[in-house]
Write an enzyme that holds these catalytic residues in place. Structure first.
Site, mmCIF file in Angstrom:
data_model
loop_
_atom_site.group_PDB
_atom_site.id
_atom_site.type_symbol
_atom_site.label_atom_id
_atom_site.label_comp_id
_atom_site.label_asym_id
_atom_site.label_seq_id
_atom_site.Cartn_x
_atom_site.Cartn_y
_atom_site.Cartn_z
ATOM 1 N N ARG A 264 0.844 -1.186 0.000
ATOM 2 C CA ARG A 264 0.000 0.000 0.000
ATOM 3 C C ARG A 264 0.882 1.240 0.000
ATOM 4 N NH1 ARG A 264 -4.503 3.028 -1.045
ATOM 5 N NH2 ARG A 264 -4.723 4.709 0.470
ATOM 6 N N GLU B 55 0.541 10.637 3.846
ATOM 7 C CA GLU B 55 0.185 11.091 5.190
ATOM 8 C C GLU B 55 -1.123 11.894 5.198
ATOM 9 O OE1 GLU B 55 2.504 13.372 8.813
ATOM 10 O OE2 GLU B 55 2.906 14.005 6.757
ATOM 11 N N CYS C 89 -12.732 12.130 4.926
ATOM 12 C CA CYS C 89 -12.021 11.316 3.943
ATOM 13 C C CYS C 89 -12.082 9.855 4.371
ATOM 14 C CB CYS C 89 -10.569 11.778 3.813
ATOM 15 S SG CYS C 89 -9.584 11.532 5.311
ATOM 16 N N CYS D 18 -9.078 8.081 4.532
ATOM 17 C CA CYS D 18 -7.658 7.763 4.699
ATOM 18 C C CYS D 18 -7.370 6.878 5.906
ATOM 19 C CB CYS D 18 -6.855 9.057 4.793
ATOM 20 S SG CYS D 18 -6.999 10.112 3.347
ATOM 21 N N GLN E 42 -8.552 3.370 5.350
ATOM 22 C CA GLN E 42 -7.705 2.729 4.343
ATOM 23 C C GLN E 42 -6.393 2.261 4.949
ATOM 24 O OE1 GLN E 42 -7.395 5.623 1.100
ATOM 25 N NE2 GLN E 42 -8.687 4.296 -0.146
ATOM 26 N N GLU F 179 1.405 15.499 3.104
ATOM 27 C CA GLU F 179 0.073 15.813 3.629
ATOM 28 C C GLU F 179 -0.786 16.543 2.594
ATOM 29 O OE1 GLU F 179 -2.938 15.823 6.109
ATOM 30 O OE2 GLU F 179 -1.047 15.325 7.099
ATOM 31 N N GLY F 180 -2.062 16.222 2.579
ATOM 32 C CA GLY F 180 -3.012 16.948 1.747
ATOM 33 C C GLY F 180 -2.735 16.831 0.261
ATOM 34 N N ARG F 181 -2.416 15.619 -0.201
ATOM 35 C CA ARG F 181 -2.023 15.412 -1.598
ATOM 36 C C ARG F 181 -0.834 16.300 -1.978
ATOM 37 N NH1 ARG F 181 -7.759 15.791 -3.527
ATOM 38 N NH2 ARG F 181 -8.693 13.754 -3.235
ATOM 39 N N ASP G 64 -3.367 17.676 -7.409
ATOM 40 C CA ASP G 64 -2.649 16.600 -6.732
ATOM 41 C C ASP G 64 -1.161 16.846 -6.913
ATOM 42 O OD1 ASP G 64 -1.615 14.248 -5.681
ATOM 43 O OD2 ASP G 64 -3.130 12.966 -6.594
ATOM 44 N N ARG H 154 1.255 15.210 -5.209
ATOM 45 C CA ARG H 154 2.037 14.093 -4.679
ATOM 46 C C ARG H 154 3.049 13.585 -5.704
ATOM 47 N NH1 ARG H 154 -2.765 10.250 -2.717
ATOM 48 N NH2 ARG H 154 -3.547 10.996 -4.745
#
Length: 221
Positions: free
Chosen positions: A64, A68, A80, A82, A85, A107-109, A141, A143
């Site tokens: 996975r 964060e 969410c 998260c 998950q 954090e936060g995408r 996004d 990330r």
């Protein structure tokens, strides 16, 4: 960019015992990997271009990639999915007997905690998660996943069964030499408070989610 392995230890959790590994990039940013049944094969600095590979104890581990989420992972936010998950993935890996959680500090995408809460305030006014980011002048996004290859190379993983609803994660790993032999869906934590959030991920961000489940009306049936 290179990522250096810093240290590791055992970590008992409510889901069972994992090994916890800490990595750091050249800017001092830390990322964490939880593993079960995966031996360390290299503890040197690993480059994203030439990371070492070796075979692991299990043929194809369950993995996975989890970014964060302080509000969801630690505070149990219902905005969410998260936290559920993360916990479901940890339990699935324990049940499987082999696998890894790549816990990425973005954090936060990738927009950071402060901007995430600013986006929450816009969501409270009726904007969806994507538009809230864009209204703040931020990417939908931000990330990145360049640390995933070196982290997996640290425990000799070249093939994974990836726990995700996000096809971008599958594509990134495949493009960077990690063979995703199976995508394992993860549908947990659905509630009236995050139904619109999940629908946005499905309809505007391409996540592979069921067309029927993510509505408040469905959840109340």
């Amino acid at each position: 960019m290179s990522y250096q392995f810093i240290t590791n230890a055992t970590l008992p959790t409510r889901h069972g015992e994992f090994d916890i590994h800490v990595f750091e990039n050249k800017d001092g940013q830390e990322h964490v990997m939880l593993t079960l049944g995966l031996p360390v094969v290299d503890s040197d600095v690993i480059s994203t271009e030439d990371g070492k590979q070796a075979s692991s104890q299990c043929a194809i581990p369950l993995v996975r990639i989890h970014s964060e989420c302080l509000t969801g992972d630690a505070f149990g936010s219902l905005k969410c999915d998260c936290g559920p998950q993360l916990n479901a993935a940890m339990q699935a890996i324990q049940d499987n007997g082999c696998g890894a959680i790549l816990y990425l500090r973005q954090e936060g995408r990738g927009i950071g905690l402060t901007n995430k809460i600013r986006a929450y305030a816009l969501q409270d006014q009726g904007h969806d998660t994507l538009d809230a980011n864009l209204m703040l002048g931020l990417p939908a996004d931000a990330r990145i996943y360049d640390m995933c290859g070196p982290m997996l190379a640290h425990v000799g993983v070249k093939e994974v069964r990836l726990i995700t609803n996000n096809p971008d994660k599958v594509a990134y790993l495949m493009d960077h030499g990690i063979n995703v032999v199976e995508r394992v869906p993860l549908v947990v934590g659905v509630n009236d408070m995050n139904a619109d959030y999940l629908a946005t991920k499905r309809d505007r961000m391409g996540h592979l989610l069921d067309k029927e489940i993510y509505t408040a009306a469905h959840l109340n049936k």
